[in-house]
Design an enzyme around this catalytic site. Sequence first.
Site, mmCIF file in Angstrom:
data_model
loop_
_atom_site.group_PDB
_atom_site.id
_atom_site.type_symbol
_atom_site.label_atom_id
_atom_site.label_comp_id
_atom_site.label_asym_id
_atom_site.label_seq_id
_atom_site.Cartn_x
_atom_site.Cartn_y
_atom_site.Cartn_z
ATOM 1 N N ASN A 1 -55.336 67.450 9.413
ATOM 2 C CA ASN A 1 -54.470 66.190 9.963
ATOM 3 C C ASN A 1 -54.007 65.475 9.045
ATOM 4 O O ASN A 1 -52.851 64.687 9.124
ATOM 5 C CB ASN A 1 -55.327 65.614 10.860
ATOM 6 C CG ASN A 1 -55.025 63.969 11.176
ATOM 7 O OD1 ASN A 1 -53.829 64.019 12.118
ATOM 8 N ND2 ASN A 1 -55.586 63.020 10.723
ATOM 9 N N LYS B 1 -43.355 70.403 7.262
ATOM 10 C CA LYS B 1 -43.837 70.631 8.408
ATOM 11 C C LYS B 1 -43.394 71.897 9.233
ATOM 12 O O LYS B 1 -44.187 72.514 9.869
ATOM 13 C CB LYS B 1 -43.578 69.451 9.307
ATOM 14 C CG LYS B 1 -44.217 67.942 9.041
ATOM 15 C CD LYS B 1 -45.726 68.277 9.052
ATOM 16 C CE LYS B 1 -46.522 66.821 8.793
ATOM 17 N NZ LYS B 1 -47.994 67.040 8.713
ATOM 18 N N VAL C 1 -56.680 66.075 -0.317
ATOM 19 C CA VAL C 1 -56.325 67.390 0.070
ATOM 20 C C VAL C 1 -55.373 68.246 -0.681
ATOM 21 O O VAL C 1 -55.352 69.386 -0.553
ATOM 22 C CB VAL C 1 -55.687 67.454 1.753
ATOM 23 C CG1 VAL C 1 -56.614 66.739 2.933
ATOM 24 C CG2 VAL C 1 -54.200 66.518 1.603
ATOM 25 N N SER D 1 -45.501 68.834 13.179
ATOM 26 C CA SER D 1 -44.567 67.670 13.776
ATOM 27 C C SER D 1 -43.725 68.104 14.289
ATOM 28 O O SER D 1 -43.177 69.404 14.146
ATOM 29 C CB SER D 1 -44.126 66.509 12.291
ATOM 30 O OG SER D 1 -43.160 65.885 12.672
ATOM 31 N N TYR E 1 -39.752 66.132 4.424
ATOM 32 C CA TYR E 1 -41.110 66.053 5.268
ATOM 33 C C TYR E 1 -41.000 67.138 6.327
ATOM 34 O O TYR E 1 -41.724 67.961 6.800
ATOM 35 C CB TYR E 1 -40.929 64.680 6.034
ATOM 36 C CG TYR E 1 -41.979 64.549 7.159
ATOM 37 C CD1 TYR E 1 -43.434 64.317 6.549
ATOM 38 C CD2 TYR E 1 -41.881 64.462 8.409
ATOM 39 C CE1 TYR E 1 -44.318 64.053 7.621
ATOM 40 C CE2 TYR E 1 -42.678 64.329 9.471
ATOM 41 C CZ TYR E 1 -44.118 64.061 9.055
ATOM 42 O OH TYR E 1 -44.964 63.779 9.767
ATOM 43 N N ALA E 2 -39.754 67.329 6.750
ATOM 44 C CA ALA E 2 -39.147 68.503 7.791
ATOM 45 C C ALA E 2 -39.515 70.041 7.186
ATOM 46 O O ALA E 2 -40.073 70.826 7.812
ATOM 47 C CB ALA E 2 -37.913 68.475 8.343
ATOM 48 N N ALA E 3 -39.259 70.087 5.743
ATOM 49 C CA ALA E 3 -39.486 71.223 5.112
ATOM 50 C C ALA E 3 -40.944 71.563 5.004
ATOM 51 O O ALA E 3 -41.566 72.761 5.254
ATOM 52 C CB ALA E 3 -38.933 71.022 3.573
#
Length: 257
Positions: A86, A161, A60, A144, A157-159
């Site tokens: 996904n 998402k 991706v 998420s 990861y939070a950034a």
Amino acid sequence: MRFDGKTVLLSGAAGGFGSRAAEVFSERGALLVLSDLDGDALQAVAEAMPGDVVWLAGDVRDPASHDALVDLALSKYGRLDIAVNNAGIVCPMQRIPETDPALARQVIDVDLMGVFYALQAQLPVMSARFAEEGTPAAIVNIASAAGLVGSPFLGIYAAAKHGVIGLTRSAAAEYGRKGVRINAVCPSFANTAMLTDYLDAAPAGREAAETALTRGIPMGRIGQVDEVVQAILFAAHADNSFMTGETLSVDGGLAAV
Ligand SMILES: NC(=O)c1ccc[n+]([C@@H]2O[C@H](COP(=O)([O-])OP(=O)(O)OC[C@H]3O[C@@H](n4cnc5c(N)ncnc54)[C@H](O)[C@@H]3O)[C@@H](O)[C@H]2O)c1
């Protein structure tokens, strides 16, 4: 919810949510276009589908891989009705200063840029068909709970998402009059390899790690794959015709408190 004759493109189709979502879409009549980085696992998933399926391994992070998937949908089925973006990765749980910058870049490239490139390939084809035939389309981005609230030890990861949710809302605004609904599904910790690999490797042991993770979840447990897949189907289904730019939390109440 039936998807008879609907063309569904799914990335990360060899993984936990992806493979089960593919199976349920297929059982309900969809024509599948599946993709994953792991070509062997992808082939195994594709060959187990009960209905029509084509597959193409790809990364991706490569914009051309998204063009190739859209082209495959058009050449095989003549249209693209639904895309589920996904594919994703997570990095080890660490404070921000301790997070390896190369790994952080990889998370941004896969989780955020992967969705950006997917939208670039999917939106023009979907909106052109709406302009010609009036047929609406739907995109479901897998974000998420970490896209909605801060996530200690998962900062990058939070950034990424949060970025996916920003893209989702922006695309929904851009394409509201062009026949494409774009929504995000936001799971919390759910029972796929992404989580179980982490739990199995936890120094304190799986049970202690699971207890620590679920402490802040009102329902007090991790999620099941089918609970997330149901939300993906709902977001994608044509009957759900006035919902766009929305985030669907499937997190046992995590983001509510
Ligand atoms: N499982 C959870 O607890 C959880 C929670 C919130 C969000 N999510 C999100 O759900 C999505 C699916 O994750 P999952 O839990 O099924 O994990 P998973 O690891 O089982 O599946 C992820 C799939 O993505 C594929 N993939 C990874 N990098 C890729 C790349 N560069 N190009 C193409 N494919 C690639 C992997 O090969 C794998 O098959 C991800 O976006 C993830 O961030 C998962």
